[in-house]
Scaffold this motif. Structure first.
Motif, short mmCIF file in Angstrom:
data_model
loop_
_atom_site.label_atom_id
_atom_site.label_comp_id
_atom_site.label_asym_id
_atom_site.label_seq_id
_atom_site.Cartn_x
_atom_site.Cartn_y
_atom_site.Cartn_z
N ALA A 78 -0.34 2.43 -13.90
CA ALA A 78 -0.14 2.93 -12.54
C ALA A 78 -1.08 2.22 -11.56
N ALA A 79 -2.31 1.96 -11.98
CA ALA A 79 -3.26 1.25 -11.13
C ALA A 79 -2.75 -0.15 -10.82
N GLU A 80 -2.25 -0.82 -11.85
CA GLU A 80 -1.73 -2.18 -11.65
C GLU A 80 -0.52 -2.17 -10.73
N GLN A 81 0.39 -1.24 -10.96
CA GLN A 81 1.61 -1.18 -10.16
C GLN A 81 1.32 -0.77 -8.72
N GLY A 82 0.41 0.21 -8.54
CA GLY A 82 0.08 0.66 -7.20
C GLY A 82 -0.60 -0.42 -6.38
N ALA A 83 -1.49 -1.16 -7.01
CA ALA A 83 -2.16 -2.26 -6.32
C ALA A 83 -1.14 -3.32 -5.88
N ARG A 84 -0.19 -3.60 -6.75
CA ARG A 84 0.84 -4.59 -6.43
C ARG A 84 1.70 -4.11 -5.26
N LEU A 85 2.06 -2.83 -5.26
CA LEU A 85 2.86 -2.27 -4.16
C LEU A 85 2.14 -2.39 -2.82
N TYR A 304 -1.30 6.06 -5.12
CA TYR A 304 -2.39 5.09 -5.03
C TYR A 304 -2.11 4.06 -3.93
N ALA A 305 -0.88 3.52 -3.90
CA ALA A 305 -0.51 2.54 -2.88
C ALA A 305 -0.60 3.15 -1.49
N GLU A 306 -0.18 4.41 -1.37
CA GLU A 306 -0.24 5.10 -0.06
C GLU A 306 -1.67 5.17 0.45
N LEU A 307 -2.61 5.46 -0.43
CA LEU A 307 -4.00 5.57 -0.01
C LEU A 307 -4.59 4.20 0.31
N ILE A 308 -4.24 3.18 -0.45
CA ILE A 308 -4.69 1.81 -0.15
C ILE A 308 -4.19 1.39 1.22
N ASN A 309 -2.92 1.65 1.49
CA ASN A 309 -2.34 1.27 2.78
C ASN A 309 -3.02 2.00 3.94
#
Length: 327
Positions: A78-85, A304-309
């Motif tokens: 999930a970490a890998e996929q979220g970072a990629r997104l 995770y991607a939402e929070l990164i964005n």
């Protein structure tokens, strides 16, 4: 004739010159200027080093805790996929070696930012997960792993408790120096203690006073005054500090985003390492058999991607405001 005080001062300075290895500031400068060349201008982290909380979750759902290592391997995905997104080159994670050793092995060697806990969960005073012989334990860690230690600390704690905790953190700091590994200290004031704008700054000031200079700090959200004070203390005490990452404390997503609003304005805050806010609900559903493996990965990766964005958006906004104000 020199006075006895002047003579003692001269001898002390002569000892430092004759034995530069005893000069704490010189040792610190050597340590921070020979750190790994990998530079981390930001850290957007998924924290799933939880042991007690996830064990409690499994028991509450009524499933075997033996499923937790498999769940942590899915969270690495999930970490890998979220970072990629989110367009992030590499994820950052907090991951343990108790329930997550297999997951840790899978994440290691891929250029990720990886912090690994040493504290016994919920201990106060601080205790270490694998006993007191820290140096022997750390000797076997990969050089890319960052030592992470959470402890519940207040500068106004009862003297005996405060001194015991400080001694243990100092012991950890010395072990980190000997190992050559970076150190992240996570300082959380106890929830039953009075907390104001000065609590965290005074905590950092006290630890610096003891000669403890971690590479990273992990701290709860603060007021504007708190962030300013923390920044001033870091600049004064250790300008080579890598920075601060913000923790989540299982707060709702909206509340975490709100805390980003202040943190993103301050250059010392390099990002976040947030856990249960992102994974608690989907992990509970997975343990209960309501989500399959792929659904768990997708659910957590999306959070995770939402929070990164959100973090990137706020950083860009504040940078644009800074440029506009500077003309």
């Amino acid at each position: 004739m020199p006075t006895e005080e002047e003579l003692m001062d001269y001898l002390a300075r002569s000892e430092e010159v004759a034995h530069p290895d005893k000069d704490e500031q010189l040792n610190h400068l050597h340590r921070v200027t020979t750190r790994s060349p990998k530079n981390w201008p930001e850290v957007c982290g998924l924290a799933f080093d939880h042991r007690r909380q996830l064990t409690d979750m499994a028991m509450a759902v009524g499933v075997d805790v033996g499923r937790l290592p498999d769940m942590k391997r899915l969270l690495v995905k999930a970490a890998e996929q979220g970072a990629r997104l989110a367009g992030l080159a590499t994820p950052a994670i907090l991951l343990d070696d108790v329930l997550g050793q297999d997951a840790l092995n899978e994440a290691t060697g891929r250029g990720w930012w990886i912090a690994r806990p040493v504290e016994l969960p919920s201990s106060r005073p601080l205790r270490f997960q694998h006993g007191e012989d820290l140096s022997s334990r750390l000797r076997h860690w990969p050089s890319e792993h960052i030592i992470k230690c959470l402890f519940f600390y207040h500068p106004d704690d009862p003297v005996e408790l405060r001194l015991e905790q400080e001694a243990r953190v100092h012991r950890l700091y010395e072990a980190a120096r000997l190992s050559g590994l970076q150190l992240l200290l996570e300082v959380i004031p106890p929830s039953d203690s009075p907390i104001d704008d000065t609590t965290l700054p005074r905590s950092l000031d006290r630890l610096y006073e003891l000669g403890i200079r971690p590479d990273w700090w992990k701290l709860p959200s603060m007021s504007e005054r708190g962030w300013q004070s923390v920044g001033e203390i870091i600049d004064e005490q250790d300008p080579h500090c890598c920075g601060v990452v913000l923790l989540g404390l299982d707060a709702p997503m909206g509340q975490v985003k709100e805390s980003f609003g202040l943190a993103a304005k301050h250059r010392h805050c390099k990002g976040f390492t947030v856990g249960r806010t992102l994974f608690a609900q989907p992990c509970r559903e997975w343990l209960a058999g309501q989500l399959n493996d792929d659904e768990l990965v997708t659910y957590v990766a999306s959070n995770y991607a939402e929070l990164i964005n959100e973090w990137h958006s706020l950083r860009e906004r504040d940078h644009a405001t800074y440029v506009e104000e500077r003309g």
